[in-house]
Write an enzyme that holds these catalytic residues in place. Structure first.
Site, PDB file in Angstrom:
ATOM      1  N   CYS A 169      28.731  -4.733 -42.867  1.00  0.00           N
ATOM      2  CA  CYS A 169      27.837  -3.953 -43.722  1.00  0.00           C
ATOM      3  C   CYS A 169      28.585  -2.778 -44.342  1.00  0.00           C
ATOM      4  O   CYS A 169      28.491  -2.528 -45.548  1.00  0.00           O
ATOM      5  CB  CYS A 169      26.634  -3.471 -42.910  1.00  0.00           C
ATOM      6  SG  CYS A 169      25.357  -2.675 -43.913  1.00  0.00           S
ATOM      7  N   CYS A 170      29.351  -2.062 -43.524  1.00  0.00           N
ATOM      8  CA  CYS A 170      30.143  -0.938 -44.035  1.00  0.00           C
ATOM      9  C   CYS A 170      31.195  -1.423 -45.027  1.00  0.00           C
ATOM     10  O   CYS A 170      31.484  -0.743 -46.022  1.00  0.00           O
ATOM     11  CB  CYS A 170      30.820  -0.206 -42.890  1.00  0.00           C
ATOM     12  SG  CYS A 170      29.730   0.821 -41.878  1.00  0.00           S
TER      13      CYS A 170
ATOM     14  N   CYS B 229      24.126   6.386 -43.241  1.00  0.00           N
ATOM     15  CA  CYS B 229      23.055   5.499 -43.694  1.00  0.00           C
ATOM     16  C   CYS B 229      21.881   5.539 -42.717  1.00  0.00           C
ATOM     17  O   CYS B 229      22.073   5.704 -41.506  1.00  0.00           O
ATOM     18  CB  CYS B 229      23.582   4.070 -43.816  1.00  0.00           C
ATOM     19  SG  CYS B 229      24.787   3.846 -45.137  1.00  0.00           S
TER      20      CYS B 229
ATOM     21  N   CYS C  74      21.724   3.444 -39.290  1.00  0.00           N
ATOM     22  CA  CYS C  74      22.774   3.697 -38.298  1.00  0.00           C
ATOM     23  C   CYS C  74      22.964   5.180 -37.997  1.00  0.00           C
ATOM     24  O   CYS C  74      24.021   5.595 -37.507  1.00  0.00           O
ATOM     25  CB  CYS C  74      24.087   3.083 -38.771  1.00  0.00           C
ATOM     26  SG  CYS C  74      24.000   1.293 -39.009  1.00  0.00           S
TER      27      CYS C  74
ATOM     28  N   CYS D 105      33.212   4.163 -40.352  1.00  0.00           N
ATOM     29  CA  CYS D 105      32.715   3.138 -41.277  1.00  0.00           C
ATOM     30  C   CYS D 105      33.822   2.217 -41.760  1.00  0.00           C
ATOM     31  O   CYS D 105      33.557   1.093 -42.162  1.00  0.00           O
ATOM     32  CB  CYS D 105      32.017   3.788 -42.466  1.00  0.00           C
ATOM     33  SG  CYS D 105      33.126   4.713 -43.562  1.00  0.00           S
TER      34      CYS D 105
END
Length: 241
Positions: A126-127, A207, A210, A233
């Protein structure tokens, strides 16, 4: 100081990172930013900011050197509305002249995260698609970049140099030597606005999925990726080129 420095003709002409690090080891944040500006010129230098809880301090120092240095802001699609509002507040307060909000590629999101749940199943991926890859694209025109990491934040940041090699470009860490007390002094002296979520117990903001509140006595970044081994990240743990 508001300066436009001469630009180097190519990446190969950049001085070695370790040489710059030795010369700037004890320099103030403003001196580090001015040195970066002199080394590559404004058009080839960018500052990357999350507009998080401590970001106002580095942005303030940068604005005092040259408010027209480009600022890259990664709008991941998962940010708090308070962070987006804080970005706009700081742009107006500090007179920042070139803030670029960079978003992940829509085709990548559609392919790799169609259900918007990748943050849960694979936060590293995702990062990567929401921060690492967009930043690599955004930095392509630049020969050097500035960021706000500090050694007191610990973990992978405990031993960061003031200047490091980031592959095709130089990476300047103007706040590497700055203490938490010195950061607070900048906030107070410049009467900088605080991130709206600080009052609610968020000491470090990323975000939404998280990020959690930080309990008393915890490290300031303890609320990031809570319950996971992940502490970064990825934009600072791999070269951007």
């Amino acid at each position: 100081m508001n300066a436009t420095a001469p630009q180097v003709s190519s990446i190969s002409a950049l001085p070695p990172a370790d040489e710059l690090d030795r010369s700037l080891r004890d320099a103030s944040p403003a001196e580090v930013i001015a040195a970066a500006l002199k080394t590559v010129g404004r058009d080839k230098l960018a500052l990357v900011s999350s507009f998080g809880t401590e970001s106002a301090t580095l942005l303030k120092v940068m604005a005092d050197v040259d408010p027209a240095i480009p600022v890259i802001f990664l709008d991941t699609g998962w940010l708090f509305e308070e962070t987006l509002a804080y970005r706009d507040t700081l742009i107006a307060t500090l007179g920042l002249k070139d803030v670029r909000s960079i978003k992940p590629a829509e085709e990548t999101l559609s392919r790799d995260d169609p259900g918007r749940d990748l943050w849960f199943s694979n936060p590293d991926a995702c990062c990567r698609i929401r921060k690492v890859e967009p930043l690599a694209r955004a930095l392509k025109p630049f020969s050097a970049w500035l960021n706000g990491r500090k050694r007191f934040q610990g973990n992978a940041r405990a031993d960061i140099p003031v200047v490091e090699d980031d592959g095709a470009r130089l990476k300047f860490n103007p706040f590497a030597n700055v203490s938490r007390e010195e950061l607070e002094a900048i906030f107070v002296r410049a009467k900088l606005p605080r991130h709206p979520l600080v009052a609610s117990g968020f000491l470090s903001v990323g975000c939404m999925p998280c990020t959690s509140r930080t309990a008393e006595g915890e490290d300031s970044r303890a609320g990031r990726w809570r319950g996971r081994a992940k502490t970064e990240c990825g934009i600072h743990t791999m070269k951007t080129s």
